[in-house]
Design a protein around this motif. Sequence first.
Motif, PDB file in Angstrom:
ATOM      1  N   THR A   1       0.859  -1.190   0.000  1.00 44.93           N
ATOM      2  CA  THR A   1       0.000   0.000   0.000  1.00 44.93           C
ATOM      3  C   THR A   1       0.895   1.240   0.000  1.00 44.93           C
ATOM      4  OG1 THR A   1      -0.048  -0.261   2.405  1.00 44.93           O
ATOM      5  CG2 THR A   1      -1.970  -1.089   1.198  1.00 44.93           C
TER       6      THR A   1
ATOM      7  N   HIS B   1       6.113   4.957   4.644  1.00 40.45           N
ATOM      8  CA  HIS B   1       6.745   3.739   5.168  1.00 40.45           C
ATOM      9  C   HIS B   1       7.834   3.271   4.207  1.00 40.45           C
ATOM     10  CE1 HIS B   1       2.798   3.215   7.470  1.00 40.45           C
ATOM     11  NE2 HIS B   1       3.725   3.418   8.366  1.00 40.45           N
TER      12      HIS B   1
ATOM     13  N   ASP C   1      -4.572  -3.986  -7.542  1.00 34.40           N
ATOM     14  CA  ASP C   1      -4.935  -4.564  -6.249  1.00 34.40           C
ATOM     15  C   ASP C   1      -3.763  -5.365  -5.665  1.00 34.40           C
ATOM     16  OD1 ASP C   1      -6.915  -5.478  -4.239  1.00 34.40           O
ATOM     17  OD2 ASP C   1      -6.453  -7.407  -5.157  1.00 34.40           O
ATOM     18  N   TYR C   2      -3.562  -5.256  -4.351  1.00 32.69           N
ATOM     19  CA  TYR C   2      -2.388  -5.937  -3.779  1.00 32.69           C
ATOM     20  C   TYR C   2      -2.480  -7.454  -3.833  1.00 32.69           C
ATOM     21  CZ  TYR C   2      -5.092  -5.127   0.648  1.00 32.69           C
ATOM     22  OH  TYR C   2      -6.054  -5.017   1.596  1.00 32.69           O
TER      23      TYR C   2
END
Length: 317
Positions: free
Chosen positions: A29, A35, A79-80
């Motif tokens: 994400t 991050h 989409d992951y």
Amino acid sequence: MPAEHAPVLAPELTGLLAPAPGETAIDCTFGGGGHARRVAAAIGPEGALICIDRDPAARPRFERFAAEAPCRTRLLSGDYAAGLRTLYGEGIRPDMVYMDLGMSSIQVDARERGFSYSYEAPLDMRMDTRQELTAADVVNEWPESRLAQVLRRFGEERYAGGIAREIVRRRPLRTTSELVAAVKAGMPASARFGGGHPAKRTFQAIRIAVNGELDSLDDALPAAWAMLPVGGRFAAISFHSLEDRRVKRFLAARARGCVCPPELPVCACGREPEAELLTRRAVAPGADEVAANPRARSAHLRAALKIAASQPAGSAA
Ligand SMILES: C[S@@+](CC[C@H](N)C(=O)[O-])C[C@H]1O[C@@H](n2cnc3c(N)ncnc32)[C@H](O)[C@@H]1O
């Protein structure tokens, strides 16, 4: 309009993942890359960071990040769960996979995208703007019973039935403020005060439905876990109990090993634990972080270390 997203629980996340020079990481994400920046700094020039985000607007941010990143980088736009499967198919076995669920502040603050009940906007709420289904479709076309079910399941909304009835009565609804008005009219007057914005749960529920968020998470958890080698780390930050419960149960099942139904008096499957929980309880942000970034207040971080190879589902040792 701030085009920034303050990463939530960032030192805690990197503390648990412990990225080391030369390792490979997957950021499911990417968002604003907060991050990712910390992980990239830790894995350094020999390391590789693969980022995923379903929002096409993340690409230019990724490109700016990649131009300066101290490691090798790559972006998968989509989409992951699908992205993780693609990477697995390519033979990628990362040292860590992490996900920071939900929306970024950049998405919430992009008024025209309709994620926020605070701004007047068309009913959109798509994270992936290439997708057809919008919030307007859900609100104006789904049967009342399905709408009520969405509000109950994904928003844990007590007044789901009344709100769904009011939405249907007012069709067509075109904007966020029309939806807010329908929500207020669909609940008792006494419920409109205290306990946060009255439309918060409805907006969350419709956003989850539009983006299929829980289905994606249910798909992605086993995909992420399967591609980790022994010694690999997984971490997830969630923002509501529907997500956190899924992550918690998923990791607890890997840490337990045995998959026998609870009514069996003794274990018949013989499965050994695959995970060591790095967080016995979810890690929450401290008061200082919440004061600086109120959007962090509902965050829960869970992480696990893979201690044994994944066993195929249904296999007995
Ligand atoms: C909370 S933000 C991540 C913020 C990021 N960790 C940072 O520090 O800037 C969540 C991001 O995940 C993306 N996203 C949410 N669900 C997704 C999914 N199923 N597949 C891929 N990306 C997703 C959203 O588009 C959003 O950009």
